[in-house]
Structure formats: C-alpha cells, structure tokens
Design a protein around this motif. Structure first.
Motif, PDB file in Angstrom:
ATOM      1  N   ARG A   1      36.594   3.460 -27.063  1.00 51.30           N
ATOM      2  CA  ARG A   1      36.963   3.813 -28.444  1.00 51.30           C
ATOM      3  C   ARG A   1      36.332   5.131 -28.890  1.00 51.30           C
ATOM      4  O   ARG A   1      36.753   5.694 -29.895  1.00 51.30           O
ATOM      5  CB  ARG A   1      36.588   2.682 -29.393  1.00 51.30           C
ATOM      6  N   SER A   2      35.321   5.593 -28.173  1.00 52.87           N
ATOM      7  CA  SER A   2      34.700   6.880 -28.494  1.00 52.87           C
ATOM      8  C   SER A   2      35.304   8.015 -27.678  1.00 52.87           C
ATOM      9  O   SER A   2      34.818   9.154 -27.739  1.00 52.87           O
ATOM     10  CB  SER A   2      33.188   6.809 -28.247  1.00 52.87           C
ATOM     11  N   GLY A   3      36.347   7.699 -26.903  1.00 56.74           N
ATOM     12  CA  GLY A   3      37.039   8.721 -26.132  1.00 56.74           C
ATOM     13  C   GLY A   3      36.312   9.162 -24.886  1.00 56.74           C
ATOM     14  O   GLY A   3      36.582  10.257 -24.363  1.00 56.74           O
ATOM     15  N   VAL A   4      35.398   8.331 -24.383  1.00 62.64           N
ATOM     16  CA  VAL A   4      34.638   8.682 -23.178  1.00 62.64           C
ATOM     17  C   VAL A   4      35.420   8.235 -21.950  1.00 62.64           C
ATOM     18  O   VAL A   4      35.769   7.057 -21.823  1.00 62.64           O
ATOM     19  CB  VAL A   4      33.246   8.018 -23.183  1.00 62.64           C
ATOM     20  N   GLU A   5      35.689   9.159 -21.049  1.00 66.29           N
ATOM     21  CA  GLU A   5      36.369   8.825 -19.806  1.00 66.29           C
ATOM     22  C   GLU A   5      35.360   8.193 -18.843  1.00 66.29           C
ATOM     23  O   GLU A   5      34.279   8.743 -18.606  1.00 66.29           O
ATOM     24  CB  GLU A   5      36.980  10.077 -19.185  1.00 66.29           C
ATOM     25  N   ILE A   6      35.708   7.037 -18.283  1.00 66.63           N
ATOM     26  CA  ILE A   6      34.805   6.321 -17.379  1.00 66.63           C
ATOM     27  C   ILE A   6      35.174   6.578 -15.917  1.00 66.63           C
ATOM     28  O   ILE A   6      34.295   6.779 -15.083  1.00 66.63           O
ATOM     29  CB  ILE A   6      34.834   4.807 -17.683  1.00 66.63           C
ATOM     30  N   ALA A   7      36.450   6.555 -15.610  1.00 65.73           N
ATOM     31  CA  ALA A   7      36.911   6.690 -14.224  1.00 65.73           C
ATOM     32  C   ALA A   7      36.403   7.987 -13.598  1.00 65.73           C
ATOM     33  O   ALA A   7      36.520   9.068 -14.186  1.00 65.73           O
ATOM     34  CB  ALA A   7      38.435   6.646 -14.169  1.00 65.73           C
ATOM     35  N   GLY A   8      35.812   7.865 -12.414  1.00 69.44           N
ATOM     36  CA  GLY A   8      35.346   9.022 -11.677  1.00 69.44           C
ATOM     37  C   GLY A   8      34.002   9.564 -12.112  1.00 69.44           C
ATOM     38  O   GLY A   8      33.459  10.478 -11.473  1.00 69.44           O
ATOM     39  N   LYS A   9      33.420   9.016 -13.182  1.00 73.30           N
ATOM     40  CA  LYS A   9      32.142   9.512 -13.673  1.00 73.30           C
ATOM     41  C   LYS A   9      30.975   8.812 -12.966  1.00 73.30           C
ATOM     42  O   LYS A   9      31.102   7.679 -12.498  1.00 73.30           O
ATOM     43  CB  LYS A   9      32.033   9.286 -15.190  1.00 73.30           C
ATOM     44  N   ASN A  10      29.843   9.513 -12.894  1.00 76.13           N
ATOM     45  CA  ASN A  10      28.612   8.916 -12.377  1.00 76.13           C
ATOM     46  C   ASN A  10      27.934   8.148 -13.512  1.00 76.13           C
ATOM     47  O   ASN A  10      27.647   8.719 -14.566  1.00 76.13           O
ATOM     48  CB  ASN A  10      27.654   9.992 -11.860  1.00 76.13           C
ATOM     49  N   ALA A  11      27.712   6.859 -13.282  1.00 78.09           N
ATOM     50  CA  ALA A  11      27.078   6.017 -14.291  1.00 78.09           C
ATOM     51  C   ALA A  11      25.796   5.421 -13.720  1.00 78.09           C
ATOM     52  O   ALA A  11      25.744   5.040 -12.548  1.00 78.09           O
ATOM     53  CB  ALA A  11      28.025   4.896 -14.728  1.00 78.09           C
ATOM     54  N   VAL A  12      24.761   5.369 -14.541  1.00 76.93           N
ATOM     55  CA  VAL A  12      23.515   4.708 -14.173  1.00 76.93           C
ATOM     56  C   VAL A  12      23.253   3.589 -15.157  1.00 76.93           C
ATOM     57  O   VAL A  12      23.310   3.791 -16.372  1.00 76.93           O
ATOM     58  CB  VAL A  12      22.329   5.699 -14.167  1.00 76.93           C
ATOM     59  N   VAL A  13      22.993   2.393 -14.615  1.00 79.16           N
ATOM     60  CA  VAL A  13      22.613   1.242 -15.429  1.00 79.16           C
ATOM     61  C   VAL A  13      21.140   0.976 -15.169  1.00 79.16           C
ATOM     62  O   VAL A  13      20.731   0.757 -14.019  1.00 79.16           O
ATOM     63  CB  VAL A  13      23.452  -0.006 -15.082  1.00 79.16           C
ATOM     64  N   ILE A  14      20.340   1.021 -16.207  1.00 79.71           N
ATOM     65  CA  ILE A  14      18.897   0.795 -16.082  1.00 79.71           C
ATOM     66  C   ILE A  14      18.618  -0.657 -16.434  1.00 79.71           C
ATOM     67  O   ILE A  14      18.782  -1.078 -17.583  1.00 79.71           O
ATOM     68  CB  ILE A  14      18.113   1.745 -16.994  1.00 79.71           C
ATOM     69  N   GLY A  15      18.214  -1.437 -15.434  1.00 78.48           N
ATOM     70  CA  GLY A  15      18.021  -2.878 -15.599  1.00 78.48           C
ATOM     71  C   GLY A  15      19.091  -3.634 -14.826  1.00 78.48           C
ATOM     72  O   GLY A  15      20.226  -3.161 -14.696  1.00 78.48           O
TER      73      GLY A  15
END
Length: 352
Positions: free
Chosen positions: A214-228
C-alpha cells in the motif's frame, strides 16, 4: 491390506511426533546433521553499550513515515461493510475467541485492543481469562469448548504463555480452520511451499507486506533482510517475502557482522525485540524499514512511566531510509487489522 498399512503408517507418524530430539537423532544416525530442535538455542541479543556515531551522507534522504493507523483504518472500514453484508445474508457475524493467561501488562493491553477492534467492526468477541498458575488441562478444556462452538470462527491464545506451560501443545489444540494466528505447522508449511496456499498467514507478517504494497514499495527482485527468526514474526516474514519474490536474508543473534548484512538490504524488517538494535549505520541509504519491535523503555516523563520504542533507532533512520514505520503507530494497528481479516475469512468459509 492397504487399510492395515495406512493404519500402521499413521501409528508411526503419531509416535514420531512424540519422540525426543535424542531419539530422532538415533533414528537418523546415517546423517551427521543433528536434530533441528537441538539447534534452537535462545536468541540472546547483546545491544551496543555505546551506540556507534551516525553515518553522514552527502545528501539527506527524505524519509516517508508509513502511517499504519491510517492504513489499518481503511482496511477496518472495509471489514465493517463485509460484516454487515454477512449479517444480512446469513444472519451471522464472525466470532473471535481470545485466551489470556496471567496478568502480564503487555498481553493485557494487546488483548484489550483486539477486543475493542472487534466491537468497532461488528465482530463478536469472547475473552477467556485464566490465572498465571493454571494447568495445561484447563486451557485445553477452554480451547475445546471454543473449537466446538459454531459461533466462534477464530481462536487465538495470547502469547507468551507462562514458562510452566507447553506452548506448542496448547497452540496445536486450536483447530486448523480456526487458527487465525496462522501458527500451526501446516499453515507455516503451506506458506513455505510454492503452489500452496495456507488458510491463514500470521497476522504481523501479513500486515507488514500489506504496508509495503500500500506504500508503493516493490518487493519482487529486491534484497530483503529480516532481523529475528521467531516462529511468530521472523520465520513467517522471511517465507512471505520469498513468496513475493524477494531475495531474503535472515539475521539473528548468531549472525556474524549483522550490520554489514543489513546494509545490503533494500527492505529491512526488524523483529528482534531489542530496543534501538538497528542504528542508522546499519541502513543503506534509501532502504525501506519496517520496525516490528515494540519495547517498553522506562521514562518518568510519560503518563505510565514508560514509552514504546522499536528495534530501529528511529531518529538515526530518518534521513537515511526512504520510508519507515513508527513505533507506536506502524505495524501494531496492522497486526490487529489482519487478525480481523483472518477472522472474517474464517467465517466466510463456513457460512457461504
């Protein structure tokens, strides 16, 4: 003959589910890998005693503050309309049952907010409060009652439970079709497997992804880090981001150089439960930060003697991140909104 074989196989599976970690290791002694449960050490994070100086950049990044309250309210308005339609169509409304054990202040606050949200959206709510020293049998009796109640479509047990209780055993007592928290291994397994769809996705990760979209952030193909990597947030968050085609890394208390790993991320989801763990120096300029942490910190200037802060040092992240969720007012309202969504979906499956 086939029936006998199936019965024997079911018996083996039933027995295997009760095996200890040591017994499992004996059964699979061909492998050098230890049982996975033996690797589940406590996540004891060590926050910095002296915070590192903030990193200065040539230009200051304009940071969008993602307002979870506003987005959650938009969702809740739609839930109200759907509940009204359901009541007109079948004469019923969704029902949510909450089990609260003990007098932990945070848990009481969370439960109260959930009950209020139900009332405001027209969802029936039932609260079962049990003492701190209650037995597993007492909780299971309450859960059995809710499982069999046709007016209850969602059941959740507020966590954490007192240490003397078997959390896994208790959570597994909730019927799959009423497990609106999405904690059952079958829901988690279906979340992990491509081509599978869980009945319910855990509320906080589901809310985080909804905030990103809903904030217009593209997820596909992005590097994501989950802490925990908790079962409640970290693990399902990583799985959900993968299902949305992000490249996901998990940072935990045993990670070497977590700052370096995190600084490579386009999207950072902080869910360690350690106040101000993630400093501005951990973030790549322009990263999107979702702060799941909600940590009470003593503050005599506040009405209740404490204030809530997140896992991310908010002041340092401003001007570095391109977008960030505040604490409070970010992920929290979305978690409750997703719980209401899951409860509505559960009721629709049964009623239509």
């Amino acid at each position: 003959m086939l029936f006998i074989a199936r019965k024997a196989l079911a018996s083996v599976h039933s027995k295997a589910s009760r095996l200890t970690a040591r017994e499992v290791h004996c059964l699979s002694s061909i492998l050098l890998s230890p049982p996975l449960v033996s690797l589940d050490f406590p996540e004891n994070w060590t926050p910095h005693s002296d915070p590192p100086p903030p990193v200065s950049f040539e230009s200051v990044q304009k940071t969008l503050v993602i307002d979870g309250k506003v987005i959650a309210e938009e969702i809740r308005t739609k839930i109200v309309n759907e509940v009204c339609k359901m009541k007109k169509a079948v004469g019923k409304v969704p029902g949510l049952a909450v089990v609260l054990v003990g007098q932990q202040r945070d848990s009481q606050t969370y439960v109260r907010n959930k009950i209020i949200a139900c009332e405001e959206t027209g969802i029936k709510s039932v609260l079962a409060e049990l003492p701190e020293d209650c037995t597993e049998e007492q909780i299971i009796r309450v859960l059995t009652k809710f499982n069999e109640d046709t007016s209850i479509h969602g059941v959740l047990v507020q966590l954490p439970l007192p240490q003397h209780l078997d959390e896994v055993k208790i959570l597994n007592m909730v019927r799959l079709e009423k497990d609106v928290d999405g904690f059952h291994p079958l829901h988690m397994g279906n979340l992990a497997m491509r081509g599978r769809e869980p009945l319910f996705v855990s509320c906080t990760p589901k809310g985080c992804v909804e905030l990103l979209i809903r904030s217009g952030v593209e997820i596909a193909g992005k590097n994501a880090v989950v802490i925990g990597r908790s079962n409640i947030v970290g693990l399902p968050m990583s799985l959900l981001l993968q299902r949305h085609d992000a490249t996901v890394s998990t940072v935990h208390a045993f990670s070497k150089d977590p700052e370096h790993i995190t600084r490579e991320a386009d999207i950072v989801v902080a869910a360690a439960g350690i106040p101000n763990l993630v400093r501005g120096s951990w973030l790549k300029p322009g990263a999107v930060v979702i702060d799941v942490g909600t940590c009470p910190v003593e503050d005599s200037s506040c009405e209740h003697g404490y204030r809530l802060v997140g896992d991310v040092c908010y002041e340092e992240a401003l001007g570095v991140a391109s977008a960030i969720t505040p604490v409070p007012g970010g992920v929290g309202p979305m978690t409750i909104a997703m719980l209401l969504c899951n409860t509505l979906d559960a009721a629709k499956r049964i009623s239509f």
